[in-house]
Design a protein around this motif. Structure first.
Motif, PDB file in Angstrom:
ATOM      1  N   GLU A 169     -18.497  57.264  47.291  1.00 53.99           N
ATOM      2  CA  GLU A 169     -17.462  56.988  48.261  1.00 53.99           C
ATOM      3  C   GLU A 169     -15.925  57.710  47.919  1.00 53.99           C
ATOM      4  O   GLU A 169     -15.494  58.392  48.698  1.00 53.99           O
ATOM      5  CB  GLU A 169     -17.118  55.359  48.406  1.00 53.99           C
ATOM      6  CG  GLU A 169     -16.471  55.043  49.524  1.00 53.99           C
ATOM      7  CD  GLU A 169     -16.371  53.557  49.719  1.00 53.99           C
ATOM      8  OE1 GLU A 169     -17.329  52.927  49.008  1.00 53.99           O
ATOM      9  OE2 GLU A 169     -15.450  53.208  50.427  1.00 53.99           O
ATOM     10  N   GLU A 190     -12.226  48.879  51.756  1.00 52.91           N
ATOM     11  CA  GLU A 190     -11.308  48.138  50.718  1.00 52.91           C
ATOM     12  C   GLU A 190     -11.127  49.299  49.506  1.00 52.91           C
ATOM     13  O   GLU A 190     -10.158  49.316  48.942  1.00 52.91           O
ATOM     14  CB  GLU A 190     -11.911  46.950  50.283  1.00 52.91           C
ATOM     15  CG  GLU A 190     -13.232  46.937  49.556  1.00 52.91           C
ATOM     16  CD  GLU A 190     -14.487  46.752  50.688  1.00 52.91           C
ATOM     17  OE1 GLU A 190     -14.254  47.172  51.849  1.00 52.91           O
ATOM     18  OE2 GLU A 190     -15.595  46.324  50.298  1.00 52.91           O
ATOM     19  N   SER A 191     -12.047  50.273  49.360  1.00 48.73           N
ATOM     20  CA  SER A 191     -11.730  51.176  48.313  1.00 48.73           C
ATOM     21  C   SER A 191     -10.688  52.053  48.649  1.00 48.73           C
ATOM     22  O   SER A 191      -9.805  52.701  47.727  1.00 48.73           O
ATOM     23  CB  SER A 191     -13.029  52.235  48.245  1.00 48.73           C
ATOM     24  OG  SER A 191     -14.067  51.469  47.871  1.00 48.73           O
ATOM     25  N   ARG A 196     -19.981  38.901  52.085  1.00 43.86           N
ATOM     26  CA  ARG A 196     -20.322  39.487  50.720  1.00 43.86           C
ATOM     27  C   ARG A 196     -20.910  37.999  49.948  1.00 43.86           C
ATOM     28  O   ARG A 196     -20.021  37.021  49.917  1.00 43.86           O
ATOM     29  CB  ARG A 196     -19.245  40.060  49.952  1.00 43.86           C
ATOM     30  CG  ARG A 196     -18.831  41.354  50.597  1.00 43.86           C
ATOM     31  CD  ARG A 196     -17.702  42.187  49.816  1.00 43.86           C
ATOM     32  NE  ARG A 196     -18.218  42.903  48.895  1.00 43.86           N
ATOM     33  CZ  ARG A 196     -18.636  44.480  48.921  1.00 43.86           C
ATOM     34  NH1 ARG A 196     -18.435  44.644  50.071  1.00 43.86           N
ATOM     35  NH2 ARG A 196     -19.025  44.780  47.717  1.00 43.86           N
ATOM     36  N   ASN A 235     -22.593  41.825  47.589  1.00 42.68           N
ATOM     37  CA  ASN A 235     -22.798  42.607  48.874  1.00 42.68           C
ATOM     38  C   ASN A 235     -23.238  41.699  50.084  1.00 42.68           C
ATOM     39  O   ASN A 235     -23.674  40.653  49.821  1.00 42.68           O
ATOM     40  CB  ASN A 235     -23.403  43.989  48.593  1.00 42.68           C
ATOM     41  CG  ASN A 235     -22.578  44.913  48.558  1.00 42.68           C
ATOM     42  OD1 ASN A 235     -21.930  45.367  49.514  1.00 42.68           O
ATOM     43  ND2 ASN A 235     -22.792  45.937  47.574  1.00 42.68           N
TER      44      ASN A 235
HETATM   45  O1  2Q2 Z   1     -20.428  47.769  47.467  1.00 41.92           O
HETATM   46  C1  2Q2 Z   1     -20.395  48.659  48.181  1.00 41.92           C
HETATM   47  O2  2Q2 Z   1     -19.976  49.726  47.726  1.00 41.92           O
HETATM   48  C2  2Q2 Z   1     -19.767  48.628  49.564  1.00 41.92           C
HETATM   49  O3  2Q2 Z   1     -20.201  47.514  50.116  1.00 41.92           O
HETATM   50  C3  2Q2 Z   1     -18.251  48.481  49.624  1.00 41.92           C
HETATM   51  O4  2Q2 Z   1     -17.834  47.244  50.296  1.00 41.92           O
HETATM   52  C4  2Q2 Z   1     -17.662  49.609  50.270  1.00 41.92           C
HETATM   53  O5  2Q2 Z   1     -18.241  50.769  49.898  1.00 41.92           O
HETATM   54  C5  2Q2 Z   1     -16.313  49.670  49.998  1.00 41.92           C
HETATM   55  O6  2Q2 Z   1     -16.018  50.280  48.660  1.00 41.92           O
HETATM   56  C6  2Q2 Z   1     -15.474  50.180  51.254  1.00 41.92           C
HETATM   57  O7  2Q2 Z   1     -14.362  51.064  50.980  1.00 41.92           O
END
Ligand code: 2Q2
Length: 323
Positions: free
Chosen positions: A72, A91-92, A149, A209
């Protein structure tokens, strides 16, 4: 006679060549981290199909699941340098000096689907989208509601006290690191595509998750328990390179916008039926669902969030809570 015949053959070949065999003028590479059964993937394919149809084949969208286009964080860079054009993220984005982006996945900020829809689809959502575009050049073209999550592990966790010493994989999101540290775990940021193997080899003890990814990434094969922490209700963004979008002629920008709206709606329809199916699937596979002391998690996490947030983030959080 022979050259004449050849000329005739060549001419008739050109005139009969089906129109959709013409080369697209634009090829857009669309990457995400989920597998090919996940709603994100089906929605991406729907987008590709709509774009092709609405542009009369002038744009082709190629979809890459399973982080095939890169992790990502790398694909985010890819959007800026042109090795990728579209991706699913969320969120990343906090790590891209986009402090407001974390509000799409802040622990215990969103109450339920209705609240989520009002925030993500309302003026506050628009504010976050503009912040992402202005701050980093990623253009949000759609958003997807996600399931809550939940924490998974091979040990039962009922209370934050049970997290002591637990190495917990989190996405590369500083708020998650701060929150889980405050709760007592040892959070380790890691790309999603590495989680299964890390769990299998016990280099991490758990991860968190929504049901959909626990199922589609096969995490239930290496995790016995799913703790019903519901600690984050979030949405994800489909973002496109702003530069790429701007480089398209107006009529094709419209194709992207319209196709993205259809993709968003389609993904939501899938999401509404999928959560329950995923839960049933995990039960059938022998995963055990554990009730936790939600209040203890919530109190500790909320405190950690406020500790971690700056003024701007706290202000936005307060406005979200008031919706
Ligand atoms: O656990 C994960 O990598 C995804 O579910 C994240 O929530 C997702 O990739 C986030 O990092 C989105 O930016």
């Amino acid at each position: 006679l022979i050259p004449l015949l050849l000329l005739f053959l060549v001419a008739s070949f050109w005139s009969c060549a089906p129109s959709d065999e013409k080369k697209p003028e634009y090829v857009l590479r669309f990457g995400h981290l989920a597998n090919n059964q996940h709603g994100w993937h089906l929605a991406s394919l729907k987008f590709a199909e709509e774009v092709k149809k609405r542009s009369n084949g002038r744009i082709e969208v190629k979809v890459y699941p399973n982080e095939q286009l890169g992790k990502e964080m790398d694909v985010l860079t890819g959007l800026l340098v042109g090795s990728a054009d579209i991706m699913i993220t969320g969120e990343s984005l906090q790590s891209w000096s986009l402090p407001k982006a974390i509000l799409c996945a802040t622990p215990f900020a969103i109450r339920d689907s209705d609240h989520l829809k009002k925030v993500a689809g309302g003026p506050l959502g628009k504010e976050i989208e503009q912040h992402i575009l202005d701050g980093a050049g990623f253009r949000p073209i759609a958003w997807f509601e996600r399931g809550a999550r939940n924490l998974t592990s091979n040990r039962i966790i009922r209370h934050p006290d049970d997290l002591q010493g637990m190495i917990l994989r989190v996405p590369p999101v500083s708020l998650y690191v701060d929150t889980w540290s405050a709760l007592g775990a040892k959070p380790t940021p890691m790309a999603f595509s590495e989680v299964f193997t890390a769990l299998q080899q016990s280099t991490i003890h758990g991860q968190e998750n929504p049901f959909a990814l626990i199922k589609d990434a096969g995490l239930y094969e290496v995790q016995k328990y799913c703790m019903l922490t519901s600690h984050v209700k979030s949405w994800a963004y489909v973002v496109m390179s702003g530069k790429k979008y701007d480089s398209l002629p107006k009529d094709l920008q419209k194709v992207i916008d319209e196709s993205a709206a259809i993709m968003q709606e389609y993904e939501h329809e899938l999401f509404l039926v999928q959560e329950k199916k995923d839960y049933d699937f995990l039960v059938e596979k022998g995963m055990e669902f554990i009730e936790v002391d939600n209040e203890a998690f919530q109190t500790a996490a909320k405190e950690a969030v406020l500790q971690s947030f700056n003024e701007e983030q706290t202000d936005l959080l307060n406005r979200i809570l008031q919706v």
